[in-house]
Design a protein around this motif. Sequence first.
Motif, PDB file in Angstrom:
ATOM      1  N   MET A 168       0.832  -1.203   0.000  1.00  0.00           N
ATOM      2  CA  MET A 168       0.000   0.000   0.000  1.00  0.00           C
ATOM      3  C   MET A 168       0.864   1.250   0.000  1.00  0.00           C
ATOM      4  SD  MET A 168      -3.150  -1.167   2.544  1.00  0.00           S
ATOM      5  CE  MET A 168      -3.211   0.423   3.243  1.00  0.00           C
ATOM      6  N   SER A 169       1.930   1.230   0.770  1.00  0.00           N
ATOM      7  CA  SER A 169       2.841   2.373   0.839  1.00  0.00           C
ATOM      8  C   SER A 169       3.479   2.625  -0.527  1.00  0.00           C
ATOM      9  CB  SER A 169       3.919   2.105   1.883  1.00  0.00           C
ATOM     10  OG  SER A 169       4.828   3.172   1.958  1.00  0.00           O
ATOM     11  N   ASP A 170       3.917   1.560  -1.183  1.00  0.00           N
ATOM     12  CA  ASP A 170       4.516   1.697  -2.516  1.00  0.00           C
ATOM     13  C   ASP A 170       3.503   2.257  -3.511  1.00  0.00           C
ATOM     14  OD1 ASP A 170       6.857   0.647  -1.488  1.00  0.00           O
ATOM     15  OD2 ASP A 170       6.547  -1.366  -2.335  1.00  0.00           O
ATOM     16  N   GLN A 171       2.257   1.789  -3.408  1.00  0.00           N
ATOM     17  CA  GLN A 171       1.211   2.263  -4.312  1.00  0.00           C
ATOM     18  C   GLN A 171       0.927   3.751  -4.085  1.00  0.00           C
ATOM     19  OE1 GLN A 171      -2.636   0.400  -3.766  1.00  0.00           O
ATOM     20  NE2 GLN A 171      -3.120   0.608  -5.931  1.00  0.00           N
ATOM     21  N   ILE A 172       0.903   4.173  -2.840  1.00  0.00           N
ATOM     22  CA  ILE A 172       0.659   5.590  -2.529  1.00  0.00           C
ATOM     23  C   ILE A 172       1.788   6.457  -3.071  1.00  0.00           C
ATOM     24  CG2 ILE A 172       0.571   7.272  -0.630  1.00  0.00           C
ATOM     25  CD1 ILE A 172      -0.999   5.099   0.952  1.00  0.00           C
ATOM     26  N   VAL A 173       3.025   6.028  -2.860  1.00  0.00           N
ATOM     27  CA  VAL A 173       4.170   6.796  -3.356  1.00  0.00           C
ATOM     28  C   VAL A 173       4.132   6.882  -4.881  1.00  0.00           C
ATOM     29  CG1 VAL A 173       6.691   6.785  -3.588  1.00  0.00           C
ATOM     30  CG2 VAL A 173       5.643   6.354  -1.362  1.00  0.00           C
ATOM     31  N   SER A 174       3.793   5.779  -5.527  1.00  0.00           N
ATOM     32  CA  SER A 174       3.700   5.763  -6.992  1.00  0.00           C
ATOM     33  C   SER A 174       2.630   6.738  -7.477  1.00  0.00           C
ATOM     34  CB  SER A 174       3.381   4.353  -7.469  1.00  0.00           C
ATOM     35  OG  SER A 174       3.164   4.328  -8.850  1.00  0.00           O
ATOM     36  N   ARG A 175       1.491   6.734  -6.830  1.00  0.00           N
ATOM     37  CA  ARG A 175       0.413   7.646  -7.236  1.00  0.00           C
ATOM     38  C   ARG A 175       0.777   9.100  -6.965  1.00  0.00           C
ATOM     39  NH1 ARG A 175      -5.297   4.593  -5.800  1.00  0.00           N
ATOM     40  NH2 ARG A 175      -4.957   2.859  -7.227  1.00  0.00           N
ATOM     41  N   MET A 176       1.505   9.350  -5.889  1.00  0.00           N
ATOM     42  CA  MET A 176       1.944  10.723  -5.607  1.00  0.00           C
ATOM     43  C   MET A 176       2.929  11.193  -6.673  1.00  0.00           C
ATOM     44  SD  MET A 176       2.244  10.682  -1.456  1.00  0.00           S
ATOM     45  CE  MET A 176       2.949  12.305  -1.363  1.00  0.00           C
ATOM     46  N   ASP A 177       3.831  10.304  -7.088  1.00  0.00           N
ATOM     47  CA  ASP A 177       4.772  10.652  -8.160  1.00  0.00           C
ATOM     48  C   ASP A 177       4.018  10.958  -9.449  1.00  0.00           C
ATOM     49  OD1 ASP A 177       6.955  10.311  -6.501  1.00  0.00           O
ATOM     50  OD2 ASP A 177       7.428   8.289  -7.228  1.00  0.00           O
ATOM     51  N   GLU A 178       3.019  10.137  -9.745  1.00  0.00           N
ATOM     52  CA  GLU A 178       2.213  10.350 -10.949  1.00  0.00           C
ATOM     53  C   GLU A 178       1.474  11.683 -10.865  1.00  0.00           C
ATOM     54  OE1 GLU A 178      -1.651   8.374 -13.172  1.00  0.00           O
ATOM     55  OE2 GLU A 178      -0.423   7.105 -11.880  1.00  0.00           O
ATOM     56  N   MET A 179       0.931  12.005  -9.693  1.00  0.00           N
ATOM     57  CA  MET A 179       0.243  13.290  -9.530  1.00  0.00           C
ATOM     58  C   MET A 179       1.213  14.446  -9.714  1.00  0.00           C
ATOM     59  SD  MET A 179      -2.381  12.656  -6.336  1.00  0.00           S
ATOM     60  CE  MET A 179      -2.550  14.396  -6.072  1.00  0.00           C
ATOM     61  N   GLY A 180       2.419  14.320  -9.198  1.00  0.00           N
ATOM     62  CA  GLY A 180       3.423  15.364  -9.360  1.00  0.00           C
ATOM     63  C   GLY A 180       3.747  15.602 -10.820  1.00  0.00           C
ATOM     64  N   THR A 181       3.875  14.516 -11.568  1.00  0.00           N
ATOM     65  CA  THR A 181       4.149  14.633 -13.000  1.00  0.00           C
ATOM     66  C   THR A 181       2.994  15.317 -13.712  1.00  0.00           C
ATOM     67  OG1 THR A 181       5.518  12.638 -12.937  1.00  0.00           O
ATOM     68  CG2 THR A 181       4.676  13.312 -15.087  1.00  0.00           C
ATOM     69  N   ARG A 182       1.778  14.939 -13.365  1.00  0.00           N
ATOM     70  CA  ARG A 182       0.604  15.557 -13.993  1.00  0.00           C
ATOM     71  C   ARG A 182       0.499  17.036 -13.640  1.00  0.00           C
ATOM     72  NH1 ARG A 182      -4.450  11.315 -13.538  1.00  0.00           N
ATOM     73  NH2 ARG A 182      -3.614   9.767 -14.978  1.00  0.00           N
ATOM     74  N   ILE A 183       0.798  17.387 -12.402  1.00  0.00           N
ATOM     75  CA  ILE A 183       0.743  18.794 -11.984  1.00  0.00           C
ATOM     76  C   ILE A 183       1.794  19.599 -12.740  1.00  0.00           C
ATOM     77  CG2 ILE A 183       1.207  20.368 -10.061  1.00  0.00           C
ATOM     78  CD1 ILE A 183      -0.213  18.277  -8.252  1.00  0.00           C
ATOM     79  N   ASP A 184       3.004  19.035 -12.883  1.00  0.00           N
ATOM     80  CA  ASP A 184       4.048  19.727 -13.649  1.00  0.00           C
ATOM     81  C   ASP A 184       3.587  19.981 -15.082  1.00  0.00           C
ATOM     82  OD1 ASP A 184       5.688  19.703 -11.427  1.00  0.00           O
ATOM     83  OD2 ASP A 184       6.917  18.005 -12.123  1.00  0.00           O
ATOM     84  N   GLY A 185       2.967  18.963 -15.688  1.00  0.00           N
ATOM     85  CA  GLY A 185       2.454  19.124 -17.047  1.00  0.00           C
ATOM     86  C   GLY A 185       1.365  20.172 -17.120  1.00  0.00           C
ATOM     87  N   LEU A 186       0.478  20.178 -16.145  1.00  0.00           N
ATOM     88  CA  LEU A 186      -0.600  21.164 -16.106  1.00  0.00           C
ATOM     89  C   LEU A 186      -0.045  22.577 -15.958  1.00  0.00           C
ATOM     90  CD1 LEU A 186      -3.639  21.735 -16.034  1.00  0.00           C
ATOM     91  CD2 LEU A 186      -3.585  21.329 -13.566  1.00  0.00           C
ATOM     92  N   GLU A 187       0.941  22.749 -15.072  1.00  0.00           N
ATOM     93  CA  GLU A 187       1.560  24.065 -14.901  1.00  0.00           C
ATOM     94  C   GLU A 187       2.199  24.536 -16.202  1.00  0.00           C
ATOM     95  OE1 GLU A 187       4.205  23.313 -11.620  1.00  0.00           O
ATOM     96  OE2 GLU A 187       2.776  24.121 -10.164  1.00  0.00           O
ATOM     97  N   LYS A 188       2.858  23.635 -16.918  1.00  0.00           N
ATOM     98  CA  LYS A 188       3.474  24.001 -18.188  1.00  0.00           C
ATOM     99  C   LYS A 188       2.403  24.392 -19.200  1.00  0.00           C
ATOM    100  CE  LYS A 188       6.442  22.325 -21.902  1.00  0.00           C
ATOM    101  NZ  LYS A 188       5.730  23.111 -22.858  1.00  0.00           N
ATOM    102  N   ASN A 189       1.318  23.632 -19.270  1.00  0.00           N
ATOM    103  CA  ASN A 189       0.247  23.957 -20.211  1.00  0.00           C
ATOM    104  C   ASN A 189      -0.383  25.311 -19.895  1.00  0.00           C
ATOM    105  OD1 ASN A 189       0.561  21.592 -21.650  1.00  0.00           O
ATOM    106  ND2 ASN A 189      -1.030  20.497 -20.533  1.00  0.00           N
TER     107      ASN A 189
END
Length: 68
Positions: free
Chosen positions: A30-51
């Motif tokens: 569960m911890s690994d899954q949460i960290v993975s999803r947080m990383d994915e959210m960070g990537t999406r937020i970076d993309g959104l900020e760039k857009n």
Amino acid sequence: MAESNSKAATDLAELMETTMQNLQSKFQAMSDQIVSRMDEMGTRIDGLEKNVADIMTEAGMEEPQTSK
């Protein structure tokens, strides 16, 4: 009777150890899954900020930013 109590205590200890190992494995997964999803959210937020920055630049609301 003492052997019976000793066997029961050993069985209980083994059961508890197995249960704790299973809980630790589930917690780690569960911890690994949460960290993975947080990383994915960070990537999406970076993309959104760039857009958003690109849209603002295209609309003339902001000067293009140069990367450092």
